[in-house]
Design an enzyme around this catalytic site. Structure first.
Site, short mmCIF file in Angstrom:
data_model
loop_
_atom_site.label_atom_id
_atom_site.label_comp_id
_atom_site.label_asym_id
_atom_site.label_seq_id
_atom_site.Cartn_x
_atom_site.Cartn_y
_atom_site.Cartn_z
CB ILE A 191 4.11 0.90 4.46
CG1 ILE A 191 3.06 0.37 5.47
CG2 ILE A 191 3.88 2.38 4.17
CD1 ILE A 191 1.63 0.35 5.00
CE LYS A 192 4.58 0.20 -4.39
NZ LYS A 192 3.67 0.03 -5.55
CE1 TYR A 193 6.28 5.32 4.73
CE2 TYR A 193 7.57 3.35 5.15
CZ TYR A 193 6.62 4.26 5.54
OH TYR A 193 5.98 4.11 6.75
CB ILE A 207 -0.87 0.04 1.28
CG1 ILE A 207 -1.51 -1.33 1.57
CG2 ILE A 207 -1.92 1.13 1.19
CD1 ILE A 207 -2.20 -1.41 2.94
#
Ligand code: E4P
Length: 292
Positions: free
Chosen positions: A112-114, A83
């Protein structure tokens, strides 16, 4: 189910639970899923809302995103659902972390996409210390992958780094070289970072990801359907990959660099114009769904 399931985990690159289910029924499994603001904006229900003149408030957009990943989550295996936080070029790490903490509570298998930027790396460093799983996206250089490794050292869970193959090809460079170079650089590492081949545009990209033993590959449904339609081939020992552009001209090779993974992450030169452009595109696609 395929007779020989590839060692490389297969993720669906999309934003529509029905598509994920269709692929699962077609190939017998889906290990995981990646989403991003552009893919969520393309979700059929969101498109329908927009077509009927109902643009979303940012709270509604977040709820839609949550609803979509909650529908996808039970369909996939242990590679989880990635996400992406909403970040523009001015978003600071603490803001990304706040979003990441909330998004990781949406489903039990969240990554979690950064982005691979200074602030994205800072957010990733803080996230792994809090046991939040991360997927570092918009990776276009070996230096960025080295910084991902150094910033997330000590993570108890695998960290993903996503080299964007197709976008490098579009830029005239052989994107598969970046996957090869990162795999080589990590060869004698502690193994906490897994390579997720992303921006896959063809069955050939997929086969090359298998041949390079990428731990994961995220693939649009169209490419998976094409792969399945040709009896889901695997690369054999004679498999050779040559990156070419639309006119068949060889793409520029990306040379391997000797980088020391023990250096502090801040010491790597992580700037890349495609990372900047990628963030701008995600912001534009996200905004296109919002009420002004
Ligand atoms: C990966 O996580 C991204 O969602 C994706 O692979 C981007 O691919 P594109 O270059 O086709 O947009």
């Amino acid at each position: 189910m395929l007779a020989n399931k590839p060692k490389t985990k297969i993720l669906v690159d999309g934003g529509d639970p029905n598509e994920t289910l269709r692929i699962k029924n077609l190939i017998g499994f889906v290990d995981g899923q990646t989403t991003n603001p552009s893919l969520i904006a393309k979700n059929p229900e969101i498109q329908q809302l927009i077509a009927s003149g109902h643009t979303l408030s940012s709270a509604e957009e977040k709820n839609e995103y949550k609803r979509i990943v909650q529908s996808i989550s039970p369909l996939v295996g242990d590679a989880g659902v990635s996400i992406e936080v909403f970040a523009d070029l001015n978003t600071i790490a603490e803001e990304m972390l706040t979003q990441g903490q909330e998004m990781s509570s949406w489903i039990p298998n969240a990554y979690i996409k950064y982005p691979c930027t200074h602030e994205g790396l800072r957010a990733a460093q803080m996230s792994v210390q809090r046991n939040i799983r991360v997927n570092m996206t918009l990776c276009f250089s070996q230096e960025q992958a080295a910084a991902v490794y150094a910033a997330t050292k000590g993570s108890k869970q695998p960290v993903y780094v996503s080299p964007f193959v197709g976008r490098l090809d579009d830029y005239g460079e052989d994107g598969m070289d970046l996957v090869r170079n990162i795999k080589k650089m990590y060869e004698h590492s502690d193994g906490h970072v897994h390579v997720l081949a992303a921006s896959i545009r063809s069955v050939n990209h997929l086969l090359c990801s298998f041949a390079l033993s990428a731990e994961l590959a995220t693939v649009p449904s169209k490419v998976l359907e094409e792969w399945a339609a040709t009896s889901s081939p695997m690369p054999d020992l004679n498999f050779r990959y040559r990156g070419v552009d639309g006119s068949g001209k060889a793409l520029k090779a990306i040379p391997y660099k000797e980088l020391d993974l023990n250096l502090p992450w801040q010491s790597f030169n992580i700037a890349h114009e495609l990372t900047t452009k990628g963030i701008q595109k995600f912001v534009a696609d996200y905004r296109s769904t919002l009420r002004r």
